[in-house]
Design a protein around this motif. Structure first.
Motif, PDB file in Angstrom:
ATOM      1  N   UNK A 164       0.827  -1.206   0.000  1.00 49.95           N
ATOM      2  CA  UNK A 164       0.000   0.000   0.000  1.00 49.95           C
ATOM      3  C   UNK A 164       0.857   1.250   0.000  1.00 49.95           C
ATOM      4  N   UNK A 165       2.050   1.112   0.560  1.00 52.17           N
ATOM      5  CA  UNK A 165       2.892   2.293   0.710  1.00 52.17           C
ATOM      6  C   UNK A 165       4.299   1.998   0.220  1.00 52.17           C
ATOM      7  N   UNK A 166       5.105   3.048   0.171  1.00 52.73           N
ATOM      8  CA  UNK A 166       6.469   2.870  -0.287  1.00 52.73           C
ATOM      9  C   UNK A 166       7.381   3.864   0.404  1.00 52.73           C
ATOM     10  N   UNK A 167       8.563   3.412   0.773  1.00 51.05           N
ATOM     11  CA  UNK A 167       9.554   4.280   1.403  1.00 51.05           C
ATOM     12  C   UNK A 167      10.499   4.848   0.369  1.00 51.05           C
ATOM     13  N   UNK A 168      11.617   5.384   0.857  1.00 48.89           N
ATOM     14  CA  UNK A 168      12.594   5.990  -0.050  1.00 48.89           C
ATOM     15  C   UNK A 168      13.170   4.938  -0.987  1.00 48.89           C
ATOM     16  N   UNK A 169      13.358   3.723  -0.450  1.00 52.01           N
ATOM     17  CA  UNK A 169      13.876   2.630  -1.266  1.00 52.01           C
ATOM     18  C   UNK A 169      12.922   1.442  -1.174  1.00 52.01           C
TER      19      UNK A 169
ATOM     20  N   UNK B  57       1.762   3.708  -2.427  1.00 53.68           N
ATOM     21  CA  UNK B  57       2.395   2.534  -3.010  1.00 53.68           C
ATOM     22  C   UNK B  57       1.658   2.037  -4.232  1.00 53.68           C
ATOM     23  N   UNK B  58       1.990   0.821  -4.701  1.00 55.14           N
ATOM     24  CA  UNK B  58       1.390   0.277  -5.921  1.00 55.14           C
ATOM     25  C   UNK B  58      -0.138   0.100  -5.837  1.00 55.14           C
ATOM     26  N   UNK B  59      -0.636  -0.120  -4.641  1.00 53.96           N
ATOM     27  CA  UNK B  59      -2.080  -0.331  -4.482  1.00 53.96           C
ATOM     28  C   UNK B  59      -2.626   0.626  -3.438  1.00 53.96           C
TER      29      UNK B  59
ATOM     30  N   UNK C 255      -7.723  -4.353  -1.952  1.00 53.21           N
ATOM     31  CA  UNK C 255      -6.830  -3.335  -2.492  1.00 53.21           C
ATOM     32  C   UNK C 255      -7.096  -3.212  -3.980  1.00 53.21           C
ATOM     33  N   UNK C 256      -6.978  -1.999  -4.505  1.00 49.71           N
ATOM     34  CA  UNK C 256      -7.056  -1.834  -5.950  1.00 49.71           C
ATOM     35  C   UNK C 256      -5.817  -1.077  -6.408  1.00 49.71           C
ATOM     36  N   UNK C 257      -5.522  -1.194  -7.675  1.00 49.58           N
ATOM     37  CA  UNK C 257      -4.356  -0.536  -8.245  1.00 49.58           C
ATOM     38  C   UNK C 257      -4.424   0.960  -7.972  1.00 49.58           C
ATOM     39  N   UNK C 258      -3.289   1.547  -7.576  1.00 52.02           N
ATOM     40  CA  UNK C 258      -3.215   2.969  -7.270  1.00 52.02           C
ATOM     41  C   UNK C 258      -2.727   3.722  -8.511  1.00 52.02           C
ATOM     42  N   UNK C 259      -3.627   4.414  -9.194  1.00 54.36           N
ATOM     43  CA  UNK C 259      -3.259   5.102 -10.440  1.00 54.36           C
ATOM     44  C   UNK C 259      -2.304   6.270 -10.208  1.00 54.36           C
TER      45      UNK C 259
ATOM     46  N   UNK D  19      12.130  -9.111   5.073  1.00 51.71           N
ATOM     47  CA  UNK D  19      11.211  -8.145   4.483  1.00 51.71           C
ATOM     48  C   UNK D  19       9.866  -8.779   4.299  1.00 51.71           C
ATOM     49  N   UNK D  20       9.047  -8.156   3.477  1.00 51.12           N
ATOM     50  CA  UNK D  20       7.657  -8.540   3.456  1.00 51.12           C
ATOM     51  C   UNK D  20       7.205  -8.881   2.047  1.00 51.12           C
ATOM     52  N   UNK D  21       6.008  -9.444   1.981  1.00 47.20           N
ATOM     53  CA  UNK D  21       5.452  -9.896   0.709  1.00 47.20           C
ATOM     54  C   UNK D  21       5.427  -8.761  -0.323  1.00 47.20           C
ATOM     55  N   UNK D  22       5.889  -9.068  -1.539  1.00 46.75           N
ATOM     56  CA  UNK D  22       5.969  -8.047  -2.574  1.00 46.75           C
ATOM     57  C   UNK D  22       5.035  -8.402  -3.724  1.00 46.75           C
ATOM     58  N   UNK D  23       3.988  -7.608  -3.904  1.00 44.50           N
ATOM     59  CA  UNK D  23       3.014  -7.900  -4.958  1.00 44.50           C
ATOM     60  C   UNK D  23       3.065  -6.884  -6.098  1.00 44.50           C
ATOM     61  N   UNK D  24       4.039  -5.962  -6.046  1.00 44.29           N
ATOM     62  CA  UNK D  24       4.090  -4.903  -7.059  1.00 44.29           C
ATOM     63  C   UNK D  24       4.186  -5.475  -8.473  1.00 44.29           C
ATOM     64  N   UNK D  25       5.007  -6.523  -8.636  1.00 42.86           N
ATOM     65  CA  UNK D  25       5.228  -7.060  -9.981  1.00 42.86           C
ATOM     66  C   UNK D  25       4.366  -8.289 -10.262  1.00 42.86           C
TER      67      UNK D  25
END
Lengths: 542, 310
Positions: free
Chosen positions: A73-78, A218-220, A233-237, A532-538
């Motif tokens: 849902x969110x994203x940090x600097x990296x 983040x991505x969603x 969650x839905x895609x975050x445009x 780290x945690x589950x990554x669903x971006x890709x």
């Protein structure tokens, strides 16, 4: 009275009929739903979170059930890439000062919140200071002790103004560290370092508690959240990299039962599932189970303040009497890697070599040597019989089975009778922290991807030490390693420190953790990081 | 009659207060803490957390604060899920548990009574044995086994119903069946034995001699008296089923309040332990009141007010 009875009977009948009709309606309603979600154009992932997330407030929900979702849902600097290395994310690029202590991050111009606001340097300053604020009472705050002034503020000794994080301008964020930390960029991928939309948080301090007030970057984004039931969650445009996000919608269930989860996976209601222990053997044999590393260790602690474990040779004798390979092959049967050191595999040193491989096996199963050492240790202590030894574990099936195997191995290999004791987990943790247990079950999961995170647990007085063990040389090496800028020297110090730990043997390693799961073949691109945690971006779905 | 209700109300409040006090001090005397995690926790953070939830204050002060808060209807925030209040959690979980429990009870009572009556009327016949065999299976097979069986057969092998979750009436069928078999069996057995007893009474013979139809005899004369023992167990049965069942809710992923009873104790989530206990006790006390009222209705010889007058 007669009338009353008639009325009562009538009411009961009416209820019965109502119940029947309610159940008959059942047949038609889901069909409508199926129709809605069955549109082919939408890519929907059906996932299981197990439980209600503890909190979506980044510094508060310090556990996988919160951060697996929050990470998407969110994203940090990296952000960690497929190879688990930190890459530019909300920060487009960064500069590091010569002494390696000051990082200047340049935030992307197109980094936006889901409500359209810009993600600013101020949002990071606000979030990071809040993480350290003693009033936030975050369990993750210690991760930010790298920042100058961080520890003092969190302990209540310093103030927020002394924490060295600064918004140079709207898109430039500067942070000064206590010492150069090569792994800093990886640490800040942790959700507790995510920015918080200051404007939203000031208007509604509980912005993270419901779907309609949640602002994502983040991505969603969060579209629905029925507490204790499910969230969507839905895609975050508005996400800067939205073009690379292929999934339109993720349904998160909260199914806490292994078997139910597995059954839902087999009927296609879920795209992935854990492996139920009873079916593990069959599923492994059928080649359906996927295995991924997880940095962390299952081990036993030996209390050096309690006889007979005050003697190093007796500690070593017990360590050598345990057969890690057998435990993994015959007891856990989950394809974990047996552990002969403390630092997990997967961390590369300055020469690009794996820390674990280079450091080698620091303890080996060797019954003959173990007997010898036990004899030697007993002579040193003047024992004719060994004081009673009790192995304590927090009550659960697997801990019990493993303890029983260890009991058997010690009996066979060095002829010592070990007593077993199960304890409710909360009480167990209390007792272990208070150094009341002699020989106890333990685990450690890495919070960030560097060997120092594992090794620093055993410095004198660390809250994770819990063995009473103390070694001045070890303490000094860890302290120096934390300040060392030269990576080669730093790794040499850590190699040396791990060797000291095993020369003294206050712990017995058993196995490294892993992640085993089933996943639908239609789903691709999901990354499970060892730290780290589950990554669903890709993620993608056919 | 009125003084009876007033006395009853006062005793209900006192009972509740005793439960609250007992639970509060027992709960705090159990070793462990809500912030006890196996992972690394720093002392400073621990202190911050304790201060945040006022757990650093003396126990009597905490108790006083809790009662004050409780009188205003506030059950406090959950410690584990800090952004939620216990009121929210119960307010969300109870309707779901109640829905599941209500239908379960309905199925259990109706089918239990029917089974029991038929068995009693065909005493020692084939139907009696069949009905009682069903009842024995219902009592001896735990509901989680029943749940797993139902999922395997009716959701996986023959995909008639969904495996789990709580979305539509179709999702409700399996958990209701799994949960209802136990109480149904208890009710069937109780109904059967008390029916057998009642059927030998003189007034039944009189009714038969009067030439009343068998249906009238059974439903008007026999069953009403035979239901007393059933009603007695219904009070506590209803209280426990309506407030949710941990195992069934876990297996079927039902967002009811059953899990709060167990999780809160494992987590030492003090406000949730208190909230669930108070809520359950209140429902139980209320159900027992209903049972007493039902006695008066079923058997006019039991007069609640009169007892007090004597």
């Amino acid at each position: 009275m007669k009338k009353l009875v008639t009325i009562l009977t009538a009411v009961m009948l009416a209820f019965a009929l109502a119940a029947c009709t309610a159940n008959k309606d059942a047949g038609s309603e889901p069909k409508k739903n199926e129709g809605k979600s069955g549109e082919k154009t939408e890519k929907v992932l059906n996932w299981n979170n197990g439980q209600e997330p503890t909190s979506f407030d980044p510094p508060i929900g310090f556990d996988a059930v919160s951060w697996n979702a929050l990470n998407n849902l969110m994203e940090g600097l990296t952000r960690l890439d497929e190879k688990h290395e930190p890459q530019a994310a909300i920060a487009e690029k960064w500069d590091v000062s010569k002494d390696g202590k000051t990082y200047t991050f340049h935030i992307r111009d197109n980094a936006k919140w889901s409500n359209g606001d810009d993600v600013t340097a101020g949002d990071f300053v606000f979030a990071w200071k809040r993480l350290l604020d003693p009033n936030t009472a975050s369990s993750a705050a210690f991760l930010a002790y790298f920042i100058e002034g961080g520890e003092a503020y969190n302990n209540g000794e310093g103030s927020a103004d002394d924490v060295k994080v600064k918004a140079v301008d709207d898109k430039t964020f500067e942070v000064t560290l206590v010492s150069p930390q090569a792994y800093f960029l990886s640490v800040i991928t942790n959700p507790c370092f995510f920015p918080i939309n200051e404007k939203v948080a000031k208007e509604n301090p509980n912005w993270f508690a419901e779907a309609d007030s949640f602002v994502a970057n983040g991505p969603y984004k969060l579209s629905e959240w029925n507490h204790d039931s499910n969230f969507v969650m839905v895609k975050n445009d508005k996400y800067w990299d939205a073009k690379n996000v292929k999934i339109d919608k993720i349904n998160w269930a909260m199914v806490d039962d292994d078997n139910t989860e597995y059954q839902m996976y087999t009927t296609g209601e879920l795209d992935s599932s854990d492996v139920p222990p009873e079916l593990a053997e069959k599923l492994f044999k059928d080649g359906k189970v996927k295995v991924e590393d997880q940095a962390g260790l299952y081990f036993y602690r030996l209390n050096v303040n309690k006889a007979p474990f005050n003697n190093v040779n007796i500690r070593k004798a017990f360590a050598m009497a345990i057969n890690q390979k057998q435990i993994v092959d015959l007891v856990t049967r989950n394809q974990e890697k047996p552990a002969y050191g403390f630092v997990s595999p997967g961390f590369n040193d300055a020469n690009g070599k794996d820390f674990r491989k280079t450091s080698g096996d620091l303890v080996k199963t060797d019954a003959a040597k173990a007997k010898e050492l036990l004899k030697k240790g007993m002579e040193e202590e003047g024992y004719t019989t060994l004081p009673e030894v009790t192995l304590t574990y927090s009550t659960s099936d697997i801990h019990k089975k493993m303890a029983e195997a260890v009991q058997q191995m010690i009996k066979e290999n060095i002829g010592v009778d070990v007593k077993l004791a199960g304890m409710e987990s909360n009480v167990f943790t209390d007792e272990q922290k208070a150094l009341n247990l002699q020989f106890s079950r333990s685990s450690f999961l890495n919070d960030y991807a560097d060997p120092i995170n594992s090794l620093e647990n055993f410095v004198t007085g660390s809250p994770m030490n819990r063995t009473g063990w103390s070694n001045a040389e070890f303490d000094q090496l860890i302290k120096d390693a934390k300040l060392e800028k030269d990576e080669k020297k730093r790794f040499d110090m850590m190699y040396k420190a791990e060797k000291i730990l095993f020369d003294e043997m206050p712990i017995i390693p058993v196995h490294f953790y892993n992640q085993v799961y089933l996943q639908s073949d239609a789903v691709t691109g999901i990354v499970r990081h060892p730290v780290g945690y589950l990554e669903l971006k890709w993620a993608d779905k056919k | 009659m009125n003084t009876y209700y007033i006395k009853r109300l006062v005793s209900m409040i006192i009972t509740l207060w005793l439960i609250i006090t007992g639970t509060f001090f027992l709960m705090h005397s159990v070793p462990g803490s809500p912030f006890n995690e196996e992972r690394r926790t720093n002392e400073a953070v621990q202190k911050n957390l304790e201060a945040y939830y006022n757990l650093d204050k003396p126990l009597m002060v905490q108790y006083g604060n809790y009662l004050k808060q409780l009188v205003q209807g506030d059950l406090g925030p959950s410690i584990k899920k800090s952004s939620q209040t216990v009121n929210d959690m119960l307010g969300r979980g109870f309707p779901v548990s109640f829905e599941l429990g209500f239908y379960t009870l309905l199925v259990a009572i109706i089918s239990g009574i029917i089974l029991g009556v038929i068995a009693a009327l065909r005493h020692n016949g084939f139907i009696d044995y069949l009905a009682m065999s069903i009842a024995v299976i219902g009592i001896s097979v735990p509901n989680f086994v029943m749940a797993t069986l139902l999922i395997q057969q009716l959701a996986v092998n023959f995909p008639i119903f969904p495996v789990a979750t709580w979305q539509s009436p179709k999702h409700m069928v399996l958990p209701i069946l799994a949960l209802a078999t136990g109480p149904m069996a208890i009710i069937a057995r109780l109904t059967r034995s008390s029916m057998l007893e009642v059927l030998t009474q003189d007034y039944i013979k009189t009714a038969k001699a009067k030439g009343l139809s068998p249906v009238k005899i059974v439903f008007k004369h026999a069953l009403r008296n035979a239901l007393l023992p059933v009603v007695t167990v219904l009070g506590s049965l209803a209280a426990s089923i309506l407030t949710g069942t941990f195992v069934i809710e876990k297996i079927f992923a039902i967002p009811g309040m059953g899990k709060y009873f167990v999780d809160s104790i494992n987590n030492r989530d003090y406000p949730v332990i208190m909230g669930t206990t108070i809520f359950y006790s209140a429902i139980l006390i209320f159900m027992l009141l209903l049972v007493d009222l039902a006695y008066g209705f079923l058997d006019p010889r039991i007069k609640l007010g009169k007892k007090e007058a004597k």
